[in-house]
Write a protein that holds these residues in place. Structure first.
Motif, PDB file in Angstrom:
ATOM      1  N   ARG A 101      39.010  41.943  62.484  1.00  0.00           N
ATOM      2  CA  ARG A 101      38.268  42.223  63.648  1.00  0.00           C
ATOM      3  C   ARG A 101      36.822  42.256  63.392  1.00  0.00           C
ATOM      4  O   ARG A 101      35.890  41.779  64.082  1.00  0.00           O
ATOM      5  CB  ARG A 101      38.584  43.612  64.087  1.00  0.00           C
ATOM      6  N   THR A 104      36.050  38.393  63.478  1.00  0.00           N
ATOM      7  CA  THR A 104      36.018  38.161  64.653  1.00  0.00           C
ATOM      8  C   THR A 104      34.488  38.535  65.479  1.00  0.00           C
ATOM      9  O   THR A 104      34.403  37.518  66.129  1.00  0.00           O
ATOM     10  CB  THR A 104      37.132  38.519  65.503  1.00  0.00           C
ATOM     11  N   VAL A 162      43.690  38.417  65.585  1.00  0.00           N
ATOM     12  CA  VAL A 162      43.127  37.539  66.639  1.00  0.00           C
ATOM     13  C   VAL A 162      43.943  36.490  67.243  1.00  0.00           C
ATOM     14  O   VAL A 162      43.395  35.530  67.755  1.00  0.00           O
ATOM     15  CB  VAL A 162      42.058  36.727  65.654  1.00  0.00           C
TER      16      VAL A 162
END
Length: 202
Positions: A101, A104, A162
């Motif tokens: 994360r 991302t 993701v």
């Protein structure tokens, strides 16, 4: 660079800030993260946080670069068995979905194009040399080592946080993960096997 604490008490506070900030950034991103929530969760204060990390951007940098170091060290590449490397990456994403994360958010908020980090060579060079050596030895298919590395990593992330299709969880049954590992291993082996011919332009 963050200012490292000099005492054991300071080191404990430093680590609590890192842990709280990792969770905060992973959940809310860079822009959405709040220093107030971080210091509250870390049982610290803004003065300590700023003394260690400078500002919110510096704190994120310390966490994100640390996450890249962790993946590099915990899941070192084996260019002679890229399929096993992909499976080990899959397992690391299950253990630490927050690390994916963070990457991302970096892509969304900082670097929408090109390499994910400016100092990418620090993280990529050893992997690329290993792949190139395996290619020279006839164990990995020909092609740009960077593209091969990128493809294997992308395949390992097929069920990661993701994924646009399905994000896996460590709470799922072991047999489900075993099925995915077997499929991932077979697909990476097939895609990277030496002697595969390049597609001819139409």
């Amino acid at each position: 660079m963050p200012e490292q604490p000099q005492t054991s008490r300071g080191a404990a506070t430093y680590q609590r800030i890192l842990d709280a900030a990792t969770e905060e950034f992973a959940q809310h991103g860079i822009a959405g993260a709040r220093i107030e929530r971080i210091v509250t969760a870390a049982r610290s204060n803004k003065a300590q946080l700023y003394a260690y990390f400078g500002d919110k951007e510096g704190l994120f940098d310390a966490i994100f670069l640390g996450s890249l170091e962790r993946i590099t060290n915990v899941v070192p590449i084996d260019a002679d068995d890229l399929a096993d490397w992909a499976v080990r990456l899959y397992d690391e994403y299950l253990r630490r979905p927050d690390l994916i994360r963070l990457a991302t958010w970096t892509r969304l908020e900082r670097r929408p194009q090109g390499h994910l980090v400016e100092m990418h060579q620090h993280y990529d060079d050893r992997k690329l040399r290993a792949i190139a050596e395996a290619q020279d030895a006839g164990r990995v298919r020909a092609g740009d080592p960077f593209d091969i590395m990128a493809m294997v990593i992308a395949m390992s992330m097929a069920w990661s946080p993701v994924s646009n299709v399905y994000a896996a969880s460590s709470q799922e049954p072991d047999e489900v993960h075993d099925q995915r590992r077997a499929l991932l291993r077979d697909c990476v082996q097939s895609a990277t096997a030496a002697g595969r011919s390049h597609a001819s332009p139409s």
